[in-house]
Motif scaffolding. Sequence first.
Motif, mmCIF file in Angstrom:
data_model
loop_
_atom_site.group_PDB
_atom_site.id
_atom_site.type_symbol
_atom_site.label_atom_id
_atom_site.label_comp_id
_atom_site.label_asym_id
_atom_site.label_seq_id
_atom_site.Cartn_x
_atom_site.Cartn_y
_atom_site.Cartn_z
ATOM 1 N N ALA A 88 0.818 -1.216 0.000
ATOM 2 C CA ALA A 88 0.000 0.000 0.000
ATOM 3 C C ALA A 88 0.851 1.266 0.000
ATOM 4 N N ARG A 89 2.093 1.186 0.418
ATOM 5 C CA ARG A 89 2.941 2.377 0.508
ATOM 6 C C ARG A 89 3.842 2.593 -0.701
ATOM 7 N N SER A 90 4.166 1.556 -1.434
ATOM 8 C CA SER A 90 5.164 1.742 -2.493
ATOM 9 C C SER A 90 4.562 1.509 -3.867
ATOM 10 N N PRO A 91 4.863 2.276 -4.842
ATOM 11 C CA PRO A 91 5.353 3.648 -4.751
ATOM 12 C C PRO A 91 4.233 4.575 -4.291
ATOM 13 N N TRP A 92 4.606 5.669 -3.687
ATOM 14 C CA TRP A 92 3.618 6.550 -3.074
ATOM 15 C C TRP A 92 2.684 7.180 -4.103
ATOM 16 N N SER A 93 3.169 7.467 -5.303
ATOM 17 C CA SER A 93 2.332 8.117 -6.315
ATOM 18 C C SER A 93 1.281 7.167 -6.893
ATOM 19 N N ALA A 94 1.614 5.898 -7.046
ATOM 20 C CA ALA A 94 0.660 4.912 -7.576
ATOM 21 C C ALA A 94 0.839 3.605 -6.814
ATOM 22 N N PRO A 95 0.202 3.468 -5.637
ATOM 23 C CA PRO A 95 0.407 2.259 -4.834
ATOM 24 C C PRO A 95 -0.143 1.007 -5.531
ATOM 25 N N VAL A 96 0.420 -0.119 -5.156
ATOM 26 C CA VAL A 96 0.005 -1.391 -5.751
ATOM 27 C C VAL A 96 -1.406 -1.748 -5.308
ATOM 28 N N ILE A 97 -1.705 -1.579 -4.013
ATOM 29 C CA ILE A 97 -3.060 -1.808 -3.508
ATOM 30 C C ILE A 97 -3.502 -0.561 -2.748
ATOM 31 N N SER A 98 -4.806 -0.431 -2.581
ATOM 32 C CA SER A 98 -5.323 0.724 -1.851
ATOM 33 C C SER A 98 -5.239 0.475 -0.345
ATOM 34 N N TRP A 99 -5.384 1.551 0.427
ATOM 35 C CA TRP A 99 -5.344 1.405 1.878
ATOM 36 C C TRP A 99 -6.564 0.648 2.391
ATOM 37 N N GLY A 100 -7.669 0.709 1.663
ATOM 38 C CA GLY A 100 -8.835 -0.088 2.036
ATOM 39 C C GLY A 100 -8.561 -1.574 1.904
ATOM 40 N N ALA A 101 -7.887 -1.948 0.820
ATOM 41 C CA ALA A 101 -7.502 -3.347 0.640
ATOM 42 C C ALA A 101 -6.506 -3.770 1.711
ATOM 43 N N CYS A 102 -5.602 -2.864 2.068
ATOM 44 C CA CYS A 102 -4.633 -3.151 3.124
ATOM 45 C C CYS A 102 -5.354 -3.415 4.442
ATOM 46 N N GLY A 103 -6.340 -2.602 4.759
ATOM 47 C CA GLY A 103 -7.100 -2.804 5.987
ATOM 48 C C GLY A 103 -7.853 -4.118 5.999
ATOM 49 N N LEU A 104 -8.436 -4.485 4.861
ATOM 50 C CA LEU A 104 -9.141 -5.761 4.784
ATOM 51 C C LEU A 104 -8.184 -6.940 4.933
ATOM 52 N N VAL A 105 -7.008 -6.838 4.338
ATOM 53 C CA VAL A 105 -6.019 -7.918 4.480
ATOM 54 C C VAL A 105 -5.551 -8.020 5.926
ATOM 55 N N LEU A 106 -5.321 -6.890 6.578
ATOM 56 C CA LEU A 106 -4.905 -6.926 7.984
ATOM 57 C C LEU A 106 -5.993 -7.518 8.877
ATOM 58 N N ALA A 107 -7.257 -7.195 8.589
ATOM 59 C CA ALA A 107 -8.358 -7.795 9.360
ATOM 60 C C ALA A 107 -8.422 -9.299 9.113
ATOM 61 N N GLY A 108 -8.241 -9.697 7.864
ATOM 62 C CA GLY A 108 -8.209 -11.126 7.555
ATOM 63 C C GLY A 108 -7.045 -11.825 8.224
ATOM 64 N N ASN A 109 -5.892 -11.148 8.312
ATOM 65 C CA ASN A 109 -4.734 -11.720 8.997
ATOM 66 C C ASN A 109 -5.033 -11.963 10.474
ATOM 67 N N VAL A 110 -5.635 -10.983 11.121
ATOM 68 C CA VAL A 110 -5.947 -11.130 12.543
ATOM 69 C C VAL A 110 -6.860 -12.333 12.760
ATOM 70 N N VAL A 111 -7.918 -12.423 11.975
ATOM 71 C CA VAL A 111 -8.874 -13.517 12.144
ATOM 72 C C VAL A 111 -8.217 -14.863 11.837
ATOM 73 N N THR A 112 -7.471 -14.940 10.757
ATOM 74 C CA THR A 112 -6.889 -16.220 10.351
ATOM 75 C C THR A 112 -5.802 -16.687 11.312
ATOM 76 N N PHE A 113 -4.934 -15.786 11.747
ATOM 77 C CA PHE A 113 -3.882 -16.207 12.672
ATOM 78 C C PHE A 113 -4.439 -16.539 14.050
ATOM 79 N N LEU A 114 -5.488 -15.863 14.486
ATOM 80 C CA LEU A 114 -6.142 -16.261 15.731
ATOM 81 C C LEU A 114 -6.793 -17.632 15.589
#
Length: 133
Positions: A88-114
């Motif tokens: 989501a951070r690199s490159p700053w002008s045109a990120p690979v994924i959006s911050w919304g997608a980053c948040g969804l992946v992080l939420a999925g990580n929390v649920v899956t690793f728990l």
Amino acid sequence: MAGLKALVTLAFATTIGLTFLFLACALPQYNNWWPFFVVVFYVLAPIPSIIARRVSDDTGSSNPCKELAYFMTAVIVVSAFGLPIVLARSPWSAPVISWGACGLVLAGNVVTFLTIWGFFMIADSDDVEYSMW
């Protein structure tokens, strides 16, 4: 019967975690599958603990094999949380994924690793038939 309820609950939680991951891949802004590479970390995370349980014996209070397995598992889990942030951070002008997608992946990580952690807690109990893991 309690073991079956726990197993069904863990399966449901895994489904929720993967749903977050699929939603992150299907966001309309970018519509790419880069966040799906986190699944590799989901597969790799339990492997060091499974190997350490098979190799080591529980004679001492501190076991180097288990400590190394915990460290390797922690490295894998931190990498799974770091990958979407880097995407989501690199490159700053045109990120690979959006911050919304980053948040969804992080939420999925929390649920899956728990869920993975919960499976190992259930498998360690003596009254469940899954203790062969």
